[in-house]
Structure formats: structure tokens, C-alpha cells
Design an enzyme around this catalytic site. Structure first.
Site, PDB file in Angstrom:
ATOM      1  N   CYS A 198      38.182  45.154  38.154  1.00  0.00           N
ATOM      2  CA  CYS A 198      36.809  45.387  36.960  1.00  0.00           C
ATOM      3  C   CYS A 198      36.679  44.029  37.007  1.00  0.00           C
ATOM      4  O   CYS A 198      35.649  43.632  36.549  1.00  0.00           O
ATOM      5  CB  CYS A 198      38.064  45.732  35.491  1.00  0.00           C
ATOM      6  SG  CYS A 198      38.887  47.206  35.582  1.00  0.00           S
ATOM      7  N   CYS A 206      43.095  45.100  35.362  1.00  0.00           N
ATOM      8  CA  CYS A 206      42.381  45.425  36.033  1.00  0.00           C
ATOM      9  C   CYS A 206      41.484  44.750  37.048  1.00  0.00           C
ATOM     10  O   CYS A 206      40.267  44.228  37.023  1.00  0.00           O
ATOM     11  CB  CYS A 206      41.705  46.419  36.119  1.00  0.00           C
ATOM     12  SG  CYS A 206      40.543  47.241  36.653  1.00  0.00           S
TER      13      CYS A 206
END
Length: 119
Positions: free
Chosen positions: A45, A42
Site C-alpha cells: 500500500c 500493508c
């Protein structure tokens, strides 16, 4: 490299190891805890994580940060209804009192933490 086990009381951020670790260090924690649900794949993230960590450190131990990799801890992700990453939960006395999904800037993160600490 960084040691995996940080002694308790050293640093305000920790990686959740398993469900019972989450229970001990998040649910049963007398302090408020922000839980960062993230994943290796991700991109956002990788931006949010360090930014949130920095803002948590600025609170000088008033709030802790637990990092949960959703691929390692699918059960926790399901239990807390995490459908997208990054998802950040604010927990106090074992209850989710606030949450957000996606990227936030430092001002927004600080407001989120201050609300949790004051709540």
C-alpha cells in the site's frame, strides 16, 4: 506537518473521514473517484498509494482519489467486499465500474484512470 482538512477544490486526493463523508464525497460526486483501500501495516500500500496519487494528480482534476484505511473503516471495506489490500475501486455516479487488487506500475495505473475518465 500536513493539515488534515484540505479545502474543497484543493488537491485531488482526500482521506475519507466516515461513512457519511464517503457518501458525500465519493458516492454523490459528479466526478469519477478512485478509492484506495489501504492499511498502515500493508507494505505494498505504501508503494501503490503515492504512485496512484501522482497519476491522479496528472489527470488535473478529471478524477479524484479517496483514501480509506480499512482498519478505521471496516464497514466500508465489508460493504465493498474488500478482502485484501491494496484494493482500488473505480467509482462513477456511485457505482463501482472497475477495480484491481495489488500493485500496478504507472502505465497500468494511467490506463486504469484513462478508462475511468473516458467511461
Amino acid at each position: 506537518g500536513r493539515a488534515l482538512a484540505t479545502p474543497a477544490g484543493c488537491g485531488s486526493t482526500f482521506n475519507v473521514q466516515d461513512g457519511s463523508d464517503f457518501q458525500d464525497r465519493v458516492v454523490n460526486n459528479p466526478k469519477p473517484v478512485v478509492v484506495d483501500f489501504h492499511a498502515q501495516w500493508c507494505g505494498p500500500c505504501k508503494i501503490l498509494g503515492p504512485r496512484l496519487e501522482k497519476m491522479v494528480a496528472k489527470q488535473e482534476g478529471k478524477v479524484l482519489m479517496a483514501k480509506v484505511d480499512i482498519d478505521d473503516h471496516t464497514d466500508l471495506a465489508i460493504e465493498y467486499e474488500v478482502s485484501a489490500v491494496p484494493t482500488v475501486l473505480a467509482m462513477k455516479n456511485g457505482d463501482v465500474v472497475d477495480k484491481f487488487v495489488g500493485i500496478k506500475d504507472e502505465d497500468q495505473l494511467e490506463a486504469f484512470l484513462k478508462k475511468l475518465i473516458g467511461a
